[in-house]
Design a protein around this motif. Sequence first.
Motif, mmCIF file in Angstrom:
data_model
loop_
_atom_site.group_PDB
_atom_site.id
_atom_site.type_symbol
_atom_site.label_atom_id
_atom_site.label_comp_id
_atom_site.label_asym_id
_atom_site.label_seq_id
_atom_site.Cartn_x
_atom_site.Cartn_y
_atom_site.Cartn_z
ATOM 1 N N SER A 128 0.859 -1.186 0.000
ATOM 2 C CA SER A 128 0.000 0.000 0.000
ATOM 3 C C SER A 128 0.893 1.233 0.000
ATOM 4 O O SER A 128 2.080 1.155 0.327
ATOM 5 N N GLU A 129 0.298 2.373 -0.357
ATOM 6 C CA GLU A 129 1.099 3.601 -0.375
ATOM 7 C C GLU A 129 1.608 3.967 1.010
ATOM 8 O O GLU A 129 2.730 4.460 1.160
ATOM 9 N N HIS A 130 0.822 3.683 2.051
ATOM 10 C CA HIS A 130 1.237 4.041 3.402
ATOM 11 C C HIS A 130 2.383 3.148 3.877
ATOM 12 O O HIS A 130 3.311 3.625 4.535
ATOM 13 N N GLN A 131 2.356 1.880 3.530
ATOM 14 C CA GLN A 131 3.488 1.010 3.836
ATOM 15 C C GLN A 131 4.724 1.439 3.051
ATOM 16 O O GLN A 131 5.844 1.434 3.580
ATOM 17 N N ALA A 132 4.531 1.818 1.790
ATOM 18 C CA ALA A 132 5.657 2.236 0.958
ATOM 19 C C ALA A 132 6.332 3.488 1.502
ATOM 20 O O ALA A 132 7.565 3.629 1.425
ATOM 21 N N LEU A 139 16.034 2.603 -9.216
ATOM 22 C CA LEU A 139 15.407 2.434 -10.527
ATOM 23 C C LEU A 139 15.210 3.750 -11.266
ATOM 24 O O LEU A 139 15.455 3.848 -12.471
ATOM 25 N N ASP A 140 14.746 4.774 -10.532
ATOM 26 C CA ASP A 140 14.290 6.011 -11.174
ATOM 27 C C ASP A 140 15.243 7.195 -11.001
ATOM 28 O O ASP A 140 15.055 8.230 -11.649
ATOM 29 N N GLY A 141 16.198 7.080 -10.099
ATOM 30 C CA GLY A 141 17.098 8.194 -9.828
ATOM 31 C C GLY A 141 16.464 9.281 -8.994
ATOM 32 O O GLY A 141 17.033 10.352 -8.824
ATOM 33 N N LYS A 142 15.286 9.006 -8.431
ATOM 34 C CA LYS A 142 14.575 9.966 -7.588
ATOM 35 C C LYS A 142 13.431 9.254 -6.878
ATOM 36 O O LYS A 142 13.052 8.131 -7.234
ATOM 37 N N VAL A 143 12.887 9.914 -5.865
ATOM 38 C CA VAL A 143 11.628 9.512 -5.251
ATOM 39 C C VAL A 143 10.738 10.740 -5.289
ATOM 40 O O VAL A 143 11.174 11.842 -4.953
ATOM 41 N N SER A 144 9.488 10.579 -5.697
ATOM 42 C CA SER A 144 8.601 11.723 -5.893
ATOM 43 C C SER A 144 7.195 11.385 -5.412
ATOM 44 O O SER A 144 6.925 10.276 -4.938
ATOM 45 N N VAL A 145 6.295 12.343 -5.553
ATOM 46 C CA VAL A 145 4.890 12.117 -5.201
ATOM 47 C C VAL A 145 4.335 10.925 -5.975
ATOM 48 O O VAL A 145 3.626 10.066 -5.431
ATOM 49 N N ASP A 146 4.681 10.829 -7.252
ATOM 50 C CA ASP A 146 4.147 9.765 -8.106
ATOM 51 C C ASP A 146 4.705 8.391 -7.773
ATOM 52 O O ASP A 146 4.127 7.373 -8.183
ATOM 53 N N SER A 147 5.809 8.337 -7.031
ATOM 54 C CA SER A 147 6.434 7.050 -6.718
ATOM 55 C C SER A 147 5.525 6.136 -5.908
ATOM 56 O O SER A 147 5.720 4.915 -5.890
ATOM 57 N N PHE A 148 4.525 6.718 -5.232
ATOM 58 C CA PHE A 148 3.697 5.947 -4.308
ATOM 59 C C PHE A 148 2.325 5.601 -4.896
ATOM 60 O O PHE A 148 1.426 5.183 -4.174
ATOM 61 N N SER A 149 2.182 5.772 -6.193
ATOM 62 C CA SER A 149 0.952 5.360 -6.866
ATOM 63 C C SER A 149 0.921 3.834 -6.986
ATOM 64 O O SER A 149 1.961 3.167 -6.920
ATOM 65 N N LYS A 150 -0.264 3.275 -7.177
ATOM 66 C CA LYS A 150 -0.392 1.819 -7.282
ATOM 67 C C LYS A 150 0.426 1.260 -8.430
ATOM 68 O O LYS A 150 1.051 0.200 -8.317
ATOM 69 N N SER A 151 0.410 1.974 -9.557
ATOM 70 C CA SER A 151 1.134 1.476 -10.731
ATOM 71 C C SER A 151 2.634 1.399 -10.471
ATOM 72 O O SER A 151 3.303 0.455 -10.918
ATOM 73 N N GLN A 152 3.172 2.357 -9.735
ATOM 74 C CA GLN A 152 4.599 2.342 -9.433
ATOM 75 C C GLN A 152 4.927 1.281 -8.388
ATOM 76 O O GLN A 152 5.945 0.589 -8.478
ATOM 77 N N ILE A 153 4.086 1.154 -7.379
ATOM 78 C CA ILE A 153 4.320 0.161 -6.323
ATOM 79 C C ILE A 153 4.282 -1.253 -6.883
ATOM 80 O O ILE A 153 5.042 -2.129 -6.439
ATOM 81 N N ASN A 154 3.427 -1.485 -7.892
ATOM 82 C CA ASN A 154 3.227 -2.836 -8.424
ATOM 83 C C ASN A 154 4.119 -3.171 -9.620
ATOM 84 O O ASN A 154 3.944 -4.222 -10.245
ATOM 85 N N ARG A 155 5.090 -2.317 -9.928
ATOM 86 C CA ARG A 155 6.003 -2.614 -11.038
ATOM 87 C C ARG A 155 6.762 -3.922 -10.795
ATOM 88 O O ARG A 155 7.280 -4.148 -9.698
ATOM 89 N N SER A 156 6.859 -4.751 -11.803
ATOM 90 C CA SER A 156 7.600 -6.010 -11.658
ATOM 91 C C SER A 156 9.084 -5.763 -11.412
ATOM 92 O O SER A 156 9.714 -6.477 -10.628
ATOM 93 N N SER A 157 9.648 -4.747 -12.060
ATOM 94 C CA SER A 157 11.072 -4.448 -11.873
ATOM 95 C C SER A 157 11.368 -4.042 -10.438
ATOM 96 O O SER A 157 12.418 -4.402 -9.878
ATOM 97 N N LEU A 158 10.424 -3.324 -9.828
ATOM 98 C CA LEU A 158 10.598 -2.916 -8.438
ATOM 99 C C LEU A 158 10.484 -4.119 -7.510
ATOM 100 O O LEU A 158 11.303 -4.294 -6.595
ATOM 101 N N LYS A 159 9.492 -4.957 -7.748
ATOM 102 C CA LYS A 159 9.294 -6.119 -6.883
ATOM 103 C C LYS A 159 10.473 -7.071 -6.960
ATOM 104 O O LYS A 159 10.877 -7.680 -5.956
ATOM 105 N N GLU A 160 11.064 -7.211 -8.139
ATOM 106 C CA GLU A 160 12.242 -8.064 -8.292
ATOM 107 C C GLU A 160 13.424 -7.500 -7.519
ATOM 108 O O GLU A 160 14.172 -8.238 -6.873
ATOM 109 N N LEU A 161 13.573 -6.179 -7.560
ATOM 110 C CA LEU A 161 14.696 -5.541 -6.856
ATOM 111 C C LEU A 161 14.512 -5.617 -5.345
ATOM 112 O O LEU A 161 15.490 -5.782 -4.596
ATOM 113 N N LEU A 162 13.271 -5.507 -4.878
ATOM 114 C CA LEU A 162 13.004 -5.569 -3.440
ATOM 115 C C LEU A 162 13.479 -6.881 -2.827
ATOM 116 O O LEU A 162 13.937 -6.914 -1.676
ATOM 117 N N LEU A 163 13.406 -7.963 -3.594
ATOM 118 C CA LEU A 163 13.807 -9.278 -3.093
ATOM 119 C C LEU A 163 15.320 -9.380 -2.889
ATOM 120 O O LEU A 163 15.795 -10.318 -2.232
#
Length: 445
Positions: free
Chosen positions: A295-299, A312-336
């Motif tokens: 969720s955005e609050h957990q993120a 991944l993005d070279g920044k963190v912004s307001v848009d970083s916490f949208s559902k589409s960004q949180i659910n990116r496969s590239s992000l989930k792979e990196l989190l592991l």
Amino acid sequence: MILDTLGVGLLGTSTPVFNTVLQYSQRQQALENSKVWGRPGLSLPPQYAAFVNGVAVHSMDFDDTWHPATHPSGAVLPAVLALAETLPVKPSGLELLLAFNVGIEVQGRLLRFSKEAYNIPKRFHPPAVVGVMGSAAATAKLLGLPAAQSIAALAIACSSAGAPMANAATQTKPLHMGNAARGGLEASQLAFLGLEGNAQILDLESGFGAFYPDYVPHPLAEVTPGSHYRWVLEDQNIAQKRFPAHLGMHWVADAAIEARAKFLDKYPNADLSQIKKITLRVPSSRYVDCPLPDSEHQARHSFQFNCCTALLDGKVSVDSFSKSQINRSSLKELLLKVQLENPQDNHSSFEKMYCEIAVETTQGEPFTARCNTFYGHWRKPLSHEDLVRKFKANASNVLSADVVEGIIYTVDHLDTNHDCSILWSYMHFNKHMMHRDERRYSALA
């Protein structure tokens, strides 16, 4: 602080948690009403206006942070503005500034009575503890309450204090700020009507000391006509965030951005999937150790998420916490690939903590970076230009350009403004929602 708080509050009026508490608060009715930010034509009883506007300020964790740890402005400014709007004689800008500063000061003084308060909190969320006291002090000042009634306001507010850290990283956390704003304002209004509490509330282990096991109160500085009172803000600046997340995430983001730059400098066309392992060395803090946020609050409260987003993005912004960004496969792979370490010298304190990152590639090549002080911290504060830029970016999501400029001008000239009503009139606008009685103001009105 006022400008930044208004900006993040306006941005927060677009969040689901704000809409939920607004729907609840609209059930309340009163003879006196104050404006809801970003909702033309909609007013609420002042304590509920303070509540929903306070929730908006903290809804994205984008508001300021102080040391010892708390978010000082969000509990005070919504209460002061809601009260000011209902007063028969509208306060001057200087009176508004003084009340705001009193609310900030009381929080800073109370926090300094405890050594535990200097660390990242583990039990109580500080705005729910000292924030409600600051709201009571500020609104008591604006009401002109005498000493005995001001003490009563603090005593009453203390019985509304406290919220557990277990609700961090959830939609309930912003309610801590809204409840603090509302509870302090209600306490002052009850004291004004003659309600009393324990006059020794700040001196007792069973009073305010209940929130801090090592609480040791001592007399505050005396104020005399010939003396100079030194405010806590004169010695301890605040941190203002560049993106909406827990303050600890800003060390992580800056370190990750530096490591990313080193990696791409050597391998400009490299794919970040070549990263084999990421090691983060951060303080031990359970509520911001969230390996796989959903969720955005957990993120917003995840060392791992903010590290990987920055890589991944070279920044963190307001848009970083949208559902589409949180659910990116590239992000989930990196989190592991992230592992946390908690070195003993990395203290759980916003004054002393650091973040080290070590990125190891599939070829075993390391890239490291360390952040001791991020840009926006009180040791490296945002420039005025960047603070105004942040306000414009946030406020322009809700307000037209002329109203945004009007708020900047009004806040910059608060100390010479004899009538502050234009400020809450500006905050009432929304360029996406027009009300038939809405009246436009020029920036120099």
